[in-house]
Design a protein around this motif. Structure first.
Motif, PDB file in Angstrom:
ATOM      1  N   ALA A  11      37.227-102.797 -86.650  1.00  0.00           N
ATOM      2  CA  ALA A  11      37.286-103.836 -85.613  1.00  0.00           C
ATOM      3  C   ALA A  11      38.536-103.655 -84.764  1.00  0.00           C
ATOM      4  O   ALA A  11      38.480-103.768 -83.532  1.00  0.00           O
ATOM      5  N   PHE A  12      39.663-103.346 -85.401  1.00  0.00           N
ATOM      6  CA  PHE A  12      40.900-103.144 -84.650  1.00  0.00           C
ATOM      7  C   PHE A  12      40.809-101.867 -83.811  1.00  0.00           C
ATOM      8  O   PHE A  12      41.288-101.838 -82.670  1.00  0.00           O
ATOM      9  N   LEU A  13      40.187-100.840 -84.342  1.00  0.00           N
ATOM     10  CA  LEU A  13      40.012 -99.598 -83.576  1.00  0.00           C
ATOM     11  C   LEU A  13      39.170 -99.850 -82.324  1.00  0.00           C
ATOM     12  O   LEU A  13      39.480 -99.329 -81.242  1.00  0.00           O
ATOM     13  N   MET A  14      38.137-100.658 -82.449  1.00  0.00           N
ATOM     14  CA  MET A  14      37.308-101.003 -81.290  1.00  0.00           C
ATOM     15  C   MET A  14      38.128-101.802 -80.277  1.00  0.00           C
ATOM     16  O   MET A  14      38.030-101.588 -79.072  1.00  0.00           O
ATOM     17  N   GLN A  15      38.945-102.734 -80.772  1.00  0.00           N
ATOM     18  CA  GLN A  15      39.787-103.537 -79.895  1.00  0.00           C
ATOM     19  C   GLN A  15      40.773-102.646 -79.140  1.00  0.00           C
ATOM     20  O   GLN A  15      41.003-102.838 -77.949  1.00  0.00           O
ATOM     21  N   GLN A  16      41.329-101.657 -79.843  1.00  0.00           N
ATOM     22  CA  GLN A  16      42.244-100.705 -79.200  1.00  0.00           C
ATOM     23  C   GLN A  16      41.556-100.007 -78.031  1.00  0.00           C
ATOM     24  O   GLN A  16      42.136 -99.870 -76.949  1.00  0.00           O
ATOM     25  N   MET A  17      40.345 -99.571 -78.272  1.00  0.00           N
ATOM     26  CA  MET A  17      39.597 -98.863 -77.231  1.00  0.00           C
ATOM     27  C   MET A  17      39.357 -99.780 -76.029  1.00  0.00           C
ATOM     28  O   MET A  17      39.495 -99.344 -74.882  1.00  0.00           O
ATOM     29  N   GLU A  18      39.023-101.030 -76.292  1.00  0.00           N
ATOM     30  CA  GLU A  18      38.796-101.983 -75.198  1.00  0.00           C
ATOM     31  C   GLU A  18      40.071-102.200 -74.383  1.00  0.00           C
ATOM     32  O   GLU A  18      40.030-102.225 -73.145  1.00  0.00           O
ATOM     33  N   TRP A  19      41.192-102.364 -75.074  1.00  0.00           N
ATOM     34  CA  TRP A  19      42.465-102.554 -74.371  1.00  0.00           C
ATOM     35  C   TRP A  19      42.813-101.341 -73.517  1.00  0.00           C
ATOM     36  O   TRP A  19      43.248-101.479 -72.384  1.00  0.00           O
ATOM     37  N   ARG A  20      42.601-100.166 -74.072  1.00  0.00           N
ATOM     38  CA  ARG A  20      42.894 -98.931 -73.329  1.00  0.00           C
ATOM     39  C   ARG A  20      42.007 -98.825 -72.079  1.00  0.00           C
ATOM     40  O   ARG A  20      42.474 -98.433 -71.019  1.00  0.00           O
ATOM     41  N   GLU A  21      40.737 -99.162 -72.245  1.00  0.00           N
ATOM     42  CA  GLU A  21      39.823 -99.134 -71.103  1.00  0.00           C
ATOM     43  C   GLU A  21      40.270-100.123 -70.029  1.00  0.00           C
ATOM     44  O   GLU A  21      40.262 -99.807 -68.841  1.00  0.00           O
ATOM     45  N   GLN A  22      40.662-101.319 -70.451  1.00  0.00           N
ATOM     46  CA  GLN A  22      41.138-102.321 -69.489  1.00  0.00           C
ATOM     47  C   GLN A  22      42.350-101.797 -68.735  1.00  0.00           C
ATOM     48  O   GLN A  22      42.449-101.967 -67.509  1.00  0.00           O
ATOM     49  N   LEU A  23      43.245-101.153 -69.440  1.00  0.00           N
ATOM     50  CA  LEU A  23      44.450-100.618 -68.817  1.00  0.00           C
ATOM     51  C   LEU A  23      44.105 -99.495 -67.830  1.00  0.00           C
ATOM     52  O   LEU A  23      44.643 -99.445 -66.727  1.00  0.00           O
ATOM     53  N   GLU A  24      43.180 -98.635 -68.216  1.00  0.00           N
ATOM     54  CA  GLU A  24      42.784 -97.524 -67.346  1.00  0.00           C
ATOM     55  C   GLU A  24      42.034 -97.992 -66.107  1.00  0.00           C
ATOM     56  O   GLU A  24      42.121 -97.374 -65.055  1.00  0.00           O
ATOM     57  N   GLU A  25      41.287 -99.087 -66.220  1.00  0.00           N
ATOM     58  CA  GLU A  25      40.460 -99.573 -65.116  1.00  0.00           C
ATOM     59  C   GLU A  25      41.202-100.517 -64.178  1.00  0.00           C
ATOM     60  O   GLU A  25      40.623-100.999 -63.203  1.00  0.00           O
ATOM     61  N   LEU A  26      42.463-100.770 -64.431  1.00  0.00           N
ATOM     62  CA  LEU A  26      43.229-101.708 -63.609  1.00  0.00           C
ATOM     63  C   LEU A  26      43.283-101.317 -62.136  1.00  0.00           C
ATOM     64  O   LEU A  26      43.245-102.180 -61.268  1.00  0.00           O
ATOM     65  N   ASP A  27      43.386-100.041 -61.857  1.00  0.00           N
ATOM     66  CA  ASP A  27      43.520 -99.598 -60.473  1.00  0.00           C
ATOM     67  C   ASP A  27      42.309 -99.973 -59.626  1.00  0.00           C
ATOM     68  O   ASP A  27      42.430-100.131 -58.414  1.00  0.00           O
TER      69      ASP A  27
END
Length: 175
Positions: free
Chosen positions: A90-106
């Motif tokens: 569950a935490f690994l999935m959350q990490q991936m979501e956070w990373r995606e959010q950070l990458e998609e900010l632009d």
């Protein structure tokens, strides 16, 4: 001598940071190499070594995460050199979501707002995890130590992510 003993503190996750800082200043004055400028080579070397030990101890104890890691090292659990990967799916999935959010900010209409929201979410989770870490470190049972180690691994990731968020914030505000 362990770091807690050096600063005359009880081995505990919750420490008096004011006392830590005051004791640090006193120890700095006692061990500072300038104070031993005219001493023998041996005494100057000892001064440098003691001063470095005081600095290392202070840096370790003033940070909750490094303090917790140090407490576990006193219990025989060394997390600094481990190669264990986090098994919490569950935490690994959350990490991936956070990373995606950070990458998609632009591509967001209001990237600063989204970045602030992401940072706030992670700050809240860090506070919650620090509470869990505090509870786990109260006991020195094997189960409590393993629980504390798991929380530390999660916190390391979240602190690193917060650093990336800070860098992203600087990039966004450079324009």
């Amino acid at each position: 001598m362990n770091y807690f003993e050096l600063f005359n503190l009880e081995v505990s996750f919750n420490i008096d940071l004011g006392k830590l800082a005051t004791t640090y200043q006193k120890l700095q004055q006692l061990t500072h190499p300038d104070k031993f400028a005219t001493a023998s080579d041996r005494d100057r070397l000892l001064s440098v070594q003691k001063n470095a030990q005081v600095n290392d101890a202070y840096q370790t104890l003033k940070s909750p995460l490094s303090r917790a890691e140090y407490m576990l090292s006193l219990r025989g659990i060394d997390l600094q050199h481990e190669q264990i990967t986090l098994q919490d799916n569950a935490f690994l999935m959350q990490q991936m979501e956070w990373r995606e959010q950070l990458e998609e900010l632009d591509s967001e209409a209001e990237p600063e707002k989204k970045l602030t929201e992401l940072d706030g979410e992670i700050k809240n989770i860090i506070q919650s995890e620090l509470g869990a870490l505090e509870q786990a470190l109260v006991s020195s049972s094997e189960q409590a130590n393993q629980s504390a180690a798991l929380v530390i691994r999660k916190l390391k990731f979240m602190y690193k992510l917060r650093q990336e968020i800070e860098r992203k914030d600087e990039q966004l505000n450079d324009f």
